[in-house]
Design an enzyme around this catalytic site. Structure first.
Site, PDB file in Angstrom:
ATOM      1  N   HIS A 173       0.827  -1.208   0.000  1.00  0.00           N
ATOM      2  CA  HIS A 173       0.000   0.000   0.000  1.00  0.00           C
ATOM      3  C   HIS A 173       0.864   1.263   0.000  1.00  0.00           C
ATOM      4  O   HIS A 173       2.064   1.229   0.321  1.00  0.00           O
ATOM      5  CB  HIS A 173      -0.936   0.005   1.208  1.00  0.00           C
ATOM      6  CG  HIS A 173      -0.207   0.034   2.526  1.00  0.00           C
ATOM      7  ND1 HIS A 173       0.382   1.168   3.037  1.00  0.00           N
ATOM      8  CD2 HIS A 173       0.033  -0.948   3.422  1.00  0.00           C
ATOM      9  CE1 HIS A 173       0.946   0.904   4.191  1.00  0.00           C
ATOM     10  NE2 HIS A 173       0.756  -0.382   4.455  1.00  0.00           N
ATOM     11  N   THR A 178       2.307  -1.145  11.909  1.00  0.00           N
ATOM     12  CA  THR A 178       0.884  -0.984  11.616  1.00  0.00           C
ATOM     13  C   THR A 178       0.328  -2.312  11.135  1.00  0.00           C
ATOM     14  O   THR A 178       0.488  -2.671   9.974  1.00  0.00           O
ATOM     15  CB  THR A 178       0.656   0.081  10.532  1.00  0.00           C
ATOM     16  OG1 THR A 178       1.541   1.176  10.730  1.00  0.00           O
ATOM     17  CG2 THR A 178      -0.780   0.568  10.553  1.00  0.00           C
ATOM     18  N   GLY A 179      -0.322  -3.028  12.018  1.00  0.00           N
ATOM     19  CA  GLY A 179      -0.920  -4.295  11.654  1.00  0.00           C
ATOM     20  C   GLY A 179      -2.419  -4.170  11.515  1.00  0.00           C
ATOM     21  O   GLY A 179      -2.942  -3.820  10.471  1.00  0.00           O
ATOM     22  N   ARG A 181      -5.919   1.103   3.949  1.00  0.00           N
ATOM     23  CA  ARG A 181      -4.723   1.590   3.244  1.00  0.00           C
ATOM     24  C   ARG A 181      -4.407   0.730   2.016  1.00  0.00           C
ATOM     25  O   ARG A 181      -3.917   1.241   1.004  1.00  0.00           O
ATOM     26  CB  ARG A 181      -3.524   1.646   4.193  1.00  0.00           C
ATOM     27  CG  ARG A 181      -3.185   0.339   4.908  1.00  0.00           C
ATOM     28  CD  ARG A 181      -2.224   0.628   6.062  1.00  0.00           C
ATOM     29  NE  ARG A 181      -1.768  -0.569   6.759  1.00  0.00           N
ATOM     30  CZ  ARG A 181      -2.419  -1.153   7.758  1.00  0.00           C
ATOM     31  NH1 ARG A 181      -3.587  -0.661   8.155  1.00  0.00           N
ATOM     32  NH2 ARG A 181      -1.912  -2.218   8.363  1.00  0.00           N
ATOM     33  N   GLU A 218      -1.721  -7.668   7.152  1.00  0.00           N
ATOM     34  CA  GLU A 218      -0.378  -7.502   7.688  1.00  0.00           C
ATOM     35  C   GLU A 218      -0.150  -8.433   8.874  1.00  0.00           C
ATOM     36  O   GLU A 218      -1.094  -8.919   9.503  1.00  0.00           O
ATOM     37  CB  GLU A 218      -0.164  -6.032   8.111  1.00  0.00           C
ATOM     38  CG  GLU A 218       1.221  -5.701   8.671  1.00  0.00           C
ATOM     39  CD  GLU A 218       2.377  -6.004   7.722  1.00  0.00           C
ATOM     40  OE1 GLU A 218       2.583  -7.203   7.424  1.00  0.00           O
ATOM     41  OE2 GLU A 218       3.092  -5.059   7.327  1.00  0.00           O
ATOM     42  N   TRP A 219       1.112  -8.696   9.174  1.00  0.00           N
ATOM     43  CA  TRP A 219       1.496  -9.430  10.380  1.00  0.00           C
ATOM     44  C   TRP A 219       0.803  -8.769  11.567  1.00  0.00           C
ATOM     45  O   TRP A 219       0.808  -7.545  11.698  1.00  0.00           O
ATOM     46  CB  TRP A 219       3.009  -9.361  10.543  1.00  0.00           C
ATOM     47  CG  TRP A 219       3.638 -10.380  11.452  1.00  0.00           C
ATOM     48  CD1 TRP A 219       3.162 -10.841  12.635  1.00  0.00           C
ATOM     49  CD2 TRP A 219       4.877 -11.056  11.223  1.00  0.00           C
ATOM     50  NE1 TRP A 219       4.021 -11.759  13.177  1.00  0.00           N
ATOM     51  CE2 TRP A 219       5.091 -11.905  12.331  1.00  0.00           C
ATOM     52  CE3 TRP A 219       5.842 -11.014  10.217  1.00  0.00           C
ATOM     53  CZ2 TRP A 219       6.223 -12.715  12.450  1.00  0.00           C
ATOM     54  CZ3 TRP A 219       6.972 -11.820  10.331  1.00  0.00           C
ATOM     55  CH2 TRP A 219       7.155 -12.662  11.432  1.00  0.00           C
ATOM     56  N   ASP A 220       0.196  -9.575  12.419  1.00  0.00           N
ATOM     57  CA  ASP A 220      -0.439  -9.043  13.629  1.00  0.00           C
ATOM     58  C   ASP A 220       0.650  -8.789  14.663  1.00  0.00           C
ATOM     59  O   ASP A 220       1.260  -9.730  15.181  1.00  0.00           O
ATOM     60  CB  ASP A 220      -1.474 -10.038  14.153  1.00  0.00           C
ATOM     61  CG  ASP A 220      -2.297  -9.468  15.310  1.00  0.00           C
ATOM     62  OD1 ASP A 220      -1.823  -8.520  15.981  1.00  0.00           O
ATOM     63  OD2 ASP A 220      -3.404  -9.980  15.559  1.00  0.00           O
TER      64      ASP A 220
END
Length: 218
Positions: free
Chosen positions: A14, A26-27, A70, A96-98
């Site tokens: 993004h 930012t997950g 995003r 995204e990865w948490d």
């Protein structure tokens, strides 16, 4: 050997967000693109989207988009010149990865808590482990490989697939695509709005390759 063009997977991170600017992890936090991020994607789109260009909707058979705004905004802005968006699936598998307890923190702030921490070997407390992230990404790759196989060997579908997702997700995907351990993703730098091209060497689906990294990054 198939005479069809070798199938491809495009992976797009993004565009810029406030947290990508200042290095905050930012997950699951659903923050928007910055104004600059929006304008940069709008500027990029005419260069790469359209007939005969890097992303030709006529070649796309499957598109996965992270549900975070995003990523979804990036996807919509890239293809807004078309009469309609390419068929796509909003999919938690490409989120995204948490980061769990480390959500919203910079690497320096995390190191203050655990100076030896590395996401590539430790995962995230309260979030996803290395093993969980590997399993999730490997599932996505398995799905892409089967789509590519059906196209290349049976003529079903079209040549290209696309994932619009995130930084760490993309680095993990690249590493696992070329059959490296997840931890080697630390060596791949994926810029906001950067495009990765994953395909196969020697026209052989058993030889997955990284063919391009940060194409048209802004």
């Amino acid at each position: 050997m198939s005479k069809r063009p070798v199938p491809r997977l495009f992976v797009i991170r993004h565009g810029e967000t406030e947290w990508s600017q200042n290095g905050r992890h930012t997950g699951r936090t659903d923050i928007p693109l910055t104004e600059h991020g929006v304008e940069a994607i709008k500027k990029l789109a005419p260069e790469i989207v359209g007939p005969g260009k890097l992303l030709d909707a006529e070649n796309l058979c499957h598109v996965w988009v992270s549900p975070r705004q995003r990523a979804h905004t990036t996807f919509k802005l890239l293809f807004e010149s078309l009469d309609e968006l390419p068929p796509h699936k909003v999919c938690e598998d490409v989120r995204e990865w948490d980061y769990g307890n480390y959500e919203g923190l910079t690497s320096e702030e995390i190191k203050d808590k655990d100076k030896y921490w590395s996401i590539w070997k430790d995962g995230c407390p309260g979030g996803e482990s290395v093993e969980e992230m590997t399993k999730r990404v490997d599932g996505v790759i398995e799905e892409v490989h089967e789509i590519h196989r059906k196209y290349y060997e049976e003529g079903e579908g079209r040549r290209d697939a696309l994932i619009v997702a995130h930084g760490h997700f993309s680095r993990v995907l690249i590493s696992r695509w070329v059959e490296f351990p997840l931890c080697l993703g630390t060596h791949f730098n994926v810029e906001p709005a950067g495009i990765s091209l994953l395909t196969y060497n020697h026209r052989n689906l058993k030889e997955p390759s990284l063919t391009g990294l940060n194409l048209h990054a802004l």
